[in-house]
Enzyme design. Structure first.
Site, PDB file in Angstrom:
ATOM      1  N   MET A  22      62.742  33.617   4.215  1.00  9.94           N
ATOM      2  CA  MET A  22      61.359  33.568   4.690  1.00  9.94           C
ATOM      3  C   MET A  22      60.947  34.830   5.455  1.00  9.94           C
ATOM      4  SD  MET A  22      60.173  31.039   3.276  1.00  9.94           S
ATOM      5  CE  MET A  22      61.038  29.983   2.147  1.00  9.94           C
ATOM      6  N   TYR A  79      61.159  33.143  20.457  1.00  6.72           N
ATOM      7  CA  TYR A  79      61.089  31.807  19.851  1.00  6.72           C
ATOM      8  C   TYR A  79      59.877  31.045  20.383  1.00  6.72           C
ATOM      9  CZ  TYR A  79      62.485  26.919  18.956  1.00  6.72           C
ATOM     10  OH  TYR A  79      62.524  25.595  18.570  1.00  6.72           O
TER      11      TYR A  79
END
Ligand SMILES: NC(=O)c1ccc[n+]([C@@H]2O[C@H](COP(=O)([O-])OP(=O)(O)OC[C@H]3O[C@@H](n4cnc5c(N)ncnc54)[C@H](OP(=O)(O)O)[C@@H]3O)[C@@H](O)[C@H]2O)c1
Ligand SMILES: *[C@@H]1O[C@H](CO)[C@@H](O)[C@H](O)[C@H]1NC(C)=O
Ligand SMILES: *[C@@H]1O[C@H](CO)[C@@H](O)[C@H](O)[C@H]1NC(C)=O
Length: 286
Positions: A91, A181
């Site tokens: 991805m 994140y």
């Protein structure tokens, strides 16, 4: 507002949500459903693949490691999946998100569930100034989600399908040691929060479920937080089941474990406690 009043309002909210989210899930509704699960080679994604398999769905699983996907696919078949195929994809690559969706739509003749779950690996540590890593992680954890959504929307509109976005408590609040994140999860919550409204305003029959998870006991997560915190981790299989249920019931949001709902409520109302608790949960020796 007084503490007591806030507490009372929260209790009323709790009773209301318990009523609205009472369990009406029927596994039968997933028999034959056409599902694409990303990040399905390990962790929560792998557990979701097994539940969809038990419920008799038709599943496409994806991640980078083909040999691991093969094993998960075989196990899915033995558990009762109507059909299982795997496709490897990275991805971080610009063309892979759409390629994987095209594969799923072609092989299944349409799509009912797009389950976006994969994440790239990111260090659990104080931010060290690495902008390139953050850029890469945004592609893997965020941009690829919207690339896949864009590719899948026509099929989902046709089938009255569902998008499930696996996010985190860290999509709603910041804690130490996971700046890149956290940024990607906030981006997901922001983007798909807007999309939720727009789908409703267009009267598109596509449901969108955002999943707010606390710490889950997957191998990768446990390896990261070891030595930093003793927060209890919750089982990945149960997280997987709660996500699938919420998607099948076309819920706007699901919280697992349950108390993450209260954490998101309390954090803005009692910021002093929140900061105190957060910083006490983690250990750090400068
Ligand atoms: N575990 C937790 O404590 C926790 C807490 C809150 C939210 N969540 C969320 O739950 C979801 C699943 O987490 P998890 O702990 O189950 O993760 P995990 O076990 O680390 O699994 C990550 C999955 O993503 C795949 N992946 C990694 N890099 C990729 C890439 N570049 N392209 C395509 N696929 C890639 C991995 O397979 P390959 O290596 O084969 O590619 C694997 O299947 C994530 O969205 C996470 O943010 C987890
Ligand atoms: C929307 O899709 C769901 C699931 O596919 C279906 O049950 C429902 O009847 C559809 N609603 C409309 C208004 O088409
Ligand atoms: C976790 O618990 C152990 C044993 O009780 C303790 O020694 C350690 O300091 C704790 N770690 C953190 C980060 O709180």
């Amino acid at each position: 507002m007084t503490f007591l009043l806030k507490f009372l309002i929260m209790s009323v909210c709790a009773i209301l949500t318990a009523f609205i989210w009472r369990d009406t899930f029927e596994t039968e509704s997933l028999r034959g459903a056409r599902v694409l699960v990303t990040g399905a080679s390990t962790g929560i994604g792998e557990q979701m693949a097994y539940y969809y398999a038990r419920f008799g769905a038709q599943i496409i699983i994806t991640a980078r490691r083909e040999n691991v996907l093969l094993q998960v696919a075989e196990k899915c078949l033995s558990m009762g999946a109507q059909k299982v195929l795997y496709i490897s994809g990275d991805m971080a690559e610009q063309s892979d998100p759409a390629r994987v969706v095209r594969f799923a739509v072609d092989k299944l003749g349409g799509l009912d569930y797009l389950v976006l779950n994969h994440i790239g690996s990111s260090p659990f540590a104080m931010w060290d100034g690495d902008v390139e890593h953050t850029r890469w992680l945004l592609q893997v954890n965020f941009l690829s989600y919207i690339q896949m959504t864009s590719a899948a929307l026509p099929s989902l509109k046709q089938s009255g399908g569902s998008i499930i976005v696996v996010s985190s408590l860290l999509g709603k609040m910041s804690t130490p040691f996971a700046a890149p994140y956290t940024a990607t999860k906030f981006a997901l919550n922001g983007f798909f929060g807007t999309m939720y409204h727009e789908l409703a305003m267009q009267r598109a029959n596509v449901s969108l479920t955002i999943c707010t998870l606390g710490l889950i006991d997957t191998e990768s997560a446990m390896e990261k937080v070891r030595g930093y915190t003793n927060i209890t981790a919750y089982p990945a299989a149960e997280a997987a089941l709660q996500i699938i249920k919420a998607g099948a019931l076309r819920q706007r949001e699901v919280f697992y474990p349950w108390f993450t709902f209260y954490v998101t409520l309390i954090k803005d109302w009692f910021p002093f406690f929140t900061d105190l608790i957060i910083q006490n949960f983690y250990s750090y020796e400068p």
